[in-house]
Scaffold this motif. Structure first.
Motif, short mmCIF file in Angstrom:
data_model
loop_
_atom_site.label_atom_id
_atom_site.label_comp_id
_atom_site.label_asym_id
_atom_site.label_seq_id
_atom_site.Cartn_x
_atom_site.Cartn_y
_atom_site.Cartn_z
N GLU A 171 85.16 -9.93 -4.78
CA GLU A 171 83.81 -9.70 -4.07
C GLU A 171 82.76 -10.68 -4.62
O GLU A 171 82.71 -11.10 -5.86
CB GLU A 171 83.41 -8.28 -4.10
CG GLU A 171 84.31 -7.28 -3.56
CD GLU A 171 83.74 -5.84 -3.78
OE1 GLU A 171 83.96 -5.21 -3.21
OE2 GLU A 171 83.18 -5.56 -4.92
N SER A 228 80.58 -9.45 0.04
CA SER A 228 81.47 -9.98 1.04
C SER A 228 82.95 -10.38 0.04
O SER A 228 82.92 -10.36 -1.16
CB SER A 228 81.27 -11.08 1.75
OG SER A 228 80.93 -12.32 0.98
N ALA A 229 83.97 -10.02 0.88
CA ALA A 229 85.47 -10.13 0.31
C ALA A 229 86.09 -11.35 0.53
O ALA A 229 86.26 -11.46 1.83
CB ALA A 229 86.12 -8.83 0.21
N ILE A 289 92.18 -10.18 -4.17
CA ILE A 289 90.82 -10.25 -3.54
C ILE A 289 89.76 -10.30 -4.53
O ILE A 289 89.86 -9.75 -5.76
CB ILE A 289 90.74 -8.99 -2.72
CG1 ILE A 289 91.44 -9.07 -1.25
CG2 ILE A 289 89.15 -8.17 -2.50
CD1 ILE A 289 90.72 -9.93 -0.22
N LYS A 291 85.16 0.69 2.06
CA LYS A 291 86.17 0.55 1.08
C LYS A 291 86.84 1.97 1.05
O LYS A 291 88.12 1.71 0.57
CB LYS A 291 85.76 0.01 -0.32
CG LYS A 291 86.69 -0.22 -1.17
CD LYS A 291 85.95 -0.73 -2.47
CE LYS A 291 86.99 -1.26 -3.47
NZ LYS A 291 86.30 -1.85 -4.73
N PRO A 327 79.55 -1.21 2.66
CA PRO A 327 80.76 -1.70 2.11
C PRO A 327 81.40 -0.69 1.13
O PRO A 327 82.77 -0.64 1.10
CB PRO A 327 80.15 -2.99 1.02
CG PRO A 327 79.02 -3.42 1.87
CD PRO A 327 78.22 -1.98 2.49
N SER A 377 89.92 -8.51 3.80
CA SER A 377 89.06 -9.68 4.22
C SER A 377 89.20 -10.13 5.54
O SER A 377 90.42 -10.31 6.00
CB SER A 377 88.98 -10.74 3.12
OG SER A 377 88.26 -11.94 3.53
N PRO A 381 84.25 -7.33 4.65
CA PRO A 381 85.06 -6.74 3.77
C PRO A 381 85.74 -5.08 4.19
O PRO A 381 85.15 -4.54 5.09
CB PRO A 381 84.32 -6.22 2.66
CG PRO A 381 82.85 -5.97 3.27
CD PRO A 381 82.97 -6.99 4.40
N TRP A 382 86.98 -4.83 3.84
CA TRP A 382 87.50 -3.50 4.16
C TRP A 382 87.82 -3.12 5.51
O TRP A 382 87.08 -2.22 5.99
CB TRP A 382 86.79 -2.56 3.25
CG TRP A 382 86.47 -3.13 1.89
CD1 TRP A 382 85.37 -3.19 1.41
CD2 TRP A 382 87.33 -3.67 0.96
NE1 TRP A 382 85.21 -3.72 0.00
CE2 TRP A 382 86.58 -4.22 -0.23
CE3 TRP A 382 88.80 -3.58 0.99
CZ2 TRP A 382 87.14 -4.50 -1.37
CZ3 TRP A 382 89.16 -4.30 -0.21
CH2 TRP A 382 88.62 -4.67 -1.50
N GLY A 423 84.59 -13.20 5.21
CA GLY A 423 84.44 -12.44 4.19
C GLY A 423 84.00 -11.00 4.50
O GLY A 423 83.81 -10.35 3.76
#
Length: 348
Positions: free
Chosen positions: A125, A152-153, A123, A321, A317, A262, A283-284, A281
Motif C-alpha cells: 500500500e 492504494s494497493a 501486495i 479490506k 479502504p 488491486s 484496493p480490496w 491500485g
C-alpha cells in the motif's frame, strides 16, 4: 536502470535507513505553540472551497487545490453522527472545509525497504499522501507516470535502483501489464497475516451482504447477526453514454465471484495527468456483477452516504479490506484474481 546486487543491497540499505533517520518530524508544517492538528486531509479534486463557518451557506474565504495537504484541528457537524465514516466539516488553521472531496492521510509515513519478493509478487500500500511513479524505457530513460495515492494497493514485483540511486519498488500494472517504479520508502508491504480470512468457520450459506441504495448503507450478516453496518457510495444513475455500461448500481441477488486485491480502474491509458480518469491500485475488490461492479476501497472521496460512483460500491479502504477477508471465496496470498461462487449479495 541497474539491477541491485548484494553489494548494492548493503549500500542502498544504509541510504534508505539514513533517509528515515533524518526525516523531519513536523511533516513540513511550521512549529508553533498552538495545539498540533488531529490529522491531515488531502484534497482529491481540482479545487474545494474554504468557508468562514462550517456550513455551505457561509462566506467563501479561500480555496484549496488538488493534492494540497490541510492540517485538521477539529471535526464538526457530522451528517450521520452514528457512523464513523460520515461526511463532516474540518476546522483548519483558517476557516473550514467539507470532508467530502478529501482523503485523510493520518497514518502516512516512510517505511523501511524490503529487498526480496516472491516471484508472483506481493501486495503493498502507498504509505505517504501521494507519490509520483516513473516508468523506465531504453529510449526515453525515466519518465513520470501515474500519481499514486495513500492506501492504494499495488503488486510489488522486485526492488531496483531508481533515478535517485536509491531503492525503488518495481510495480506491475495488472490491466496494462506495464512496469513502473516508486520509492521503496513510500510503500508499506502488506504482511500475510493481514489477509487471513475472517470467520472462515461460518458456513457459506450463513454469510450475506445487503446494500440499500436508498439509504446508501451496507450490512453484512452471519445468519441474523450483524457484523458490519456502514455507509457506502453507490452508482449515480444516468451518467452512462450510449453504448456504455450503466452507472447505476444494479439491483437484485448476486454472488461475489472474483476478488482482486488491486485493480486498475478508469480509461486504461498511460499518463502523468493527475486529472485523467485513471485509478491504478484501487484496493480490496470483491466483484459481484458481470459488468464489473464491485465492493472496493476508495481514496478519492469521503462522501459516504451519497451516490458517487460509476456503479461500484465505494467503501473506506479499511472496511473494503475487512469485507475482502470476510466474504467468500477465500482469497489466497499471492493470487492476483481469486475466482469462486462466493457470498450472496442483495441490492435493493
Amino acid at each position: 536502470m541497474k539491477k541491485i546486487t548484494r553489494r548494492d543491497f548493503l549500500k542502498l540499505s544504509g541510504l534508505a535507513l539514513g533517509s528515515l533517520a533524518f526525516r523531519p518530524t513536523t511533516d513540513g508544517y511550521p512549529q508553533s505553540d498552538s495545539p498540533p492538528p488531529i490529522g491531515i486531509a488531502r484534497v482529491t479534486i481540482k479545487e474545494i472551497d474554504l468557508f468562514k463557518e462550517p456550513t455551505a451557506d457561509s462566506e467563501i474565504i479561500g480555496a484549496a487545490r488538488r493534492d494540497q495537504l490541510l492540517p485538521v484541528y477539529e471535526e464538526l457537524n457530522l451528517v450521520y453522527p452514528e457512523y464513523a465514516n460520515s461526511p463532516r466539516w474540518y476546522r483548519l488553521d483558517q476557516g473550514f472545509a467539507a470532508s467530502s472531496y478529501t482523503q485523510r492521510v493520518d497514518g502516512r509515513g516512510l517505511h523501511k525497504p524490503v529487498y526480496w519478493f516472491p516471484k508472483e509478487g506481493q501486495i503493498g500500500e502507498i504509505g505517504v499522501p501521494y507519490t509520483r511513479s516513473y516508468r523506465y524505457t531504453d529510449t526515453y530513460g525515466w519518465q513520470p507516470l501515474y500519481m499514486l495515492y495513500y492506501q492504494s494497493a499495488h503488486w510489488i514485483m522486485d526492488v531496483d535502483e531508481g533515478p535517485d540511486k536509491r531503492p525503488w519498488y518495481k510495480l506491475l500494472d495488472e490491466l496494462l501489464n506495464v512496469e513502473y517504479f516508486v520509492p521503496a520508502t513510500h510503500m508499506r508491504v502488506v504482511q500475510p497475516e493481514e489477509l487471513t480470512p475472517i470467520s472462515p468457520e461460518v458456513p457459506w450459506e450463513a454469510k450475506r451482504i445487503e446494500v440499500n441504495l436508498l439509504d446508501q448503507k451496507l450490512t453484512a450478516y452471519e445468519s441474523d447477526k450483524i457484523v458490519l453496518h456502514t455507509l457506502v457510495s453507490t452508482g449515480i444513475p444516468g451518467m452512462n453514454l450510449p453504448g456504455q455500461i450503466p452507472t447505476e448500481t444494479p439491483k437484485g441477488r448476486f454472488n461475489i465471484e472474483v476478488k482482486m486485491p488491486s485493480k486498475h480502474m478508469g480509461d486504461g491509458h498511460l499518463t502523468s495527468d493527475i486529472f485523467a480518469y485513471e485509478l491504478p491500485g484501487v484496493p480490496w475488490n470483491s466483484f459481484f456483477h458481470e459488468t464489473g461492479v464491485a465492493f472496493h476501497g476508495t481514496f478519492w472521496h469521503q462522501n459516504y452516504g451519497r451516490k458517487m460512483s460509476h456503479g461500484c460500491v465505494n467503501m473506506t479502504p479499511e472496511e473494503a479490506k475487512w469485507l475482502y477477508r470476510w466474504a467468500f471465496p477465500e482469497a489466497k496470498e499471492g493470487v492476483w484474481e481469486q475466482k469462486g461462487f462466493g457470498t450472496t449479495v442483495w441490492v435493493t
